[in-house]
Design a protein around this motif. Sequence first.
Motif, short mmCIF file in Angstrom:
data_model
loop_
_atom_site.label_atom_id
_atom_site.label_comp_id
_atom_site.label_asym_id
_atom_site.label_seq_id
_atom_site.Cartn_x
_atom_site.Cartn_y
_atom_site.Cartn_z
N VAL A 8 0.87 -1.17 0.00
CA VAL A 8 0.00 0.00 0.00
C VAL A 8 0.91 1.22 0.00
O VAL A 8 2.04 1.17 0.47
CB VAL A 8 -0.95 0.01 1.21
N ASP A 9 0.39 2.32 -0.53
CA ASP A 9 1.22 3.51 -0.66
C ASP A 9 1.36 4.26 0.65
O ASP A 9 2.38 4.89 0.92
CB ASP A 9 0.62 4.43 -1.73
N GLU A 10 0.31 4.23 1.46
CA GLU A 10 0.36 4.91 2.75
C GLU A 10 -0.26 3.99 3.80
O GLU A 10 -1.17 3.21 3.50
CB GLU A 10 -0.41 6.24 2.71
N ALA A 11 0.24 4.10 5.02
CA ALA A 11 -0.32 3.35 6.14
C ALA A 11 -0.44 4.28 7.34
O ALA A 11 0.52 4.97 7.69
CB ALA A 11 0.54 2.14 6.49
N MET A 12 -1.61 4.32 7.93
CA MET A 12 -1.87 5.19 9.08
C MET A 12 -2.30 4.32 10.26
O MET A 12 -3.36 3.70 10.22
CB MET A 12 -2.97 6.20 8.74
N PHE A 13 -1.45 4.26 11.27
CA PHE A 13 -1.75 3.50 12.48
C PHE A 13 -2.15 4.53 13.55
O PHE A 13 -1.29 5.16 14.17
CB PHE A 13 -0.53 2.68 12.90
N LEU A 14 -3.44 4.69 13.76
CA LEU A 14 -3.96 5.86 14.46
C LEU A 14 -4.26 5.62 15.94
O LEU A 14 -4.64 6.56 16.64
CB LEU A 14 -5.21 6.37 13.75
N GLY A 15 -4.13 4.39 16.40
CA GLY A 15 -4.31 4.13 17.82
C GLY A 15 -5.64 4.62 18.37
O GLY A 15 -5.73 5.10 19.49
N GLY A 16 -6.68 4.49 17.56
CA GLY A 16 -8.02 4.85 18.00
C GLY A 16 -8.43 6.29 17.73
O GLY A 16 -9.57 6.67 18.02
N LEU A 17 -7.54 7.12 17.19
CA LEU A 17 -7.91 8.49 16.86
C LEU A 17 -8.99 8.50 15.78
O LEU A 17 -9.04 7.60 14.94
CB LEU A 17 -6.69 9.28 16.35
N PRO A 18 -9.86 9.50 15.76
CA PRO A 18 -10.85 9.58 14.69
C PRO A 18 -10.17 9.63 13.32
O PRO A 18 -9.17 10.34 13.13
CB PRO A 18 -11.59 10.90 15.00
N LYS A 19 -10.73 8.90 12.38
CA LYS A 19 -10.08 8.75 11.08
C LYS A 19 -10.42 9.87 10.09
O LYS A 19 -9.72 10.06 9.10
CB LYS A 19 -10.48 7.40 10.46
N GLY A 20 -11.50 10.60 10.35
CA GLY A 20 -12.03 11.52 9.37
C GLY A 20 -11.05 12.55 8.86
O GLY A 20 -10.89 12.73 7.65
#
Length: 300
Positions: free
Chosen positions: A249-261
């Motif tokens: 995948v070109d980007e990966a966001m591991f947000l730890g529960g943060l809102p994704k919007g």
Amino acid sequence: MAAPSLEDKLVVAISSRALFDFEEENRVFEGGDPQAYMKLQLQRLDQPAQPGIAFSLIRKLLAFNDPDKQRVEVVILSRNDPVSGMRVFRSAKAAHIPLSRGVFTQGRPPFGYLHPLRAHLFLSANAQDVREALAAGFPAARVLTESMVASVNYPNEVRIAFDGDAVLFSDEAEKVFQRDGLEAFQLHELTKAAQPLPDGPFKPFLTALHRLQQAGDPSMRIRTALVTARSAPAHERAIRTLMDWNIQVDEAMFLGGLPKGEFLRQFEPDFFFDDQTRHVDQAARHVPAGHVASGIANVV
């Protein structure tokens, strides 16, 4: 001349409400008068419908086709009646969307036709049709018709964002989280970091996108993002799973529960897929979004 075939193509089946804005007409249909709905569509036959939430995704995918090679096939798969189907095709022609195939079932569930189509994706505004398509093994999502429309900033890129667990991957880890909490989930994923996660419902679509990207087209490309509530150390198993699939995948966001919007608003996808309604609802305020009714979070 070779017989028509869908082999070696990325096949997307889509309902008319996902592709075009038929919300006003749909309110007439849901009012319990299908004849009035049909009459309204016939009256508006020469009035092209406005683009719907999945319009940008479909338009960009079809841009991978050229006269010498048809790489993508989009088929209308709709509960509409055949008369209303005429307006769908006319609206597509007016919008320069080259559609030639459609199945109209006049109120009956259409998902059974996904089998002969060998569809890699089904997009519909009908929740039950999506659930039945997923149960039959097809990647499917309920389009949130209230979503924001896609950005116009990347005309030569198909941008698609995926959640991980219960979408690209199975809900194996999500079950641990739901049952035992975050600490147990993190430990579970840390100890199994080298063991690929089982396939989720959208792996076939990601694989088909990867093949389309590998086929090459100088004027269009695909950019994908994994947008997940996972955080370190649980990130490693997700990355290793993609490596095992030989897919990047070109980007990966591991947000730890943060809102994704807001992260999705920055990525500006043509579509985002997630299994949890709270994430999808929040994302829809920023980008086109669809609910994947699979996994433990969607057990009724």
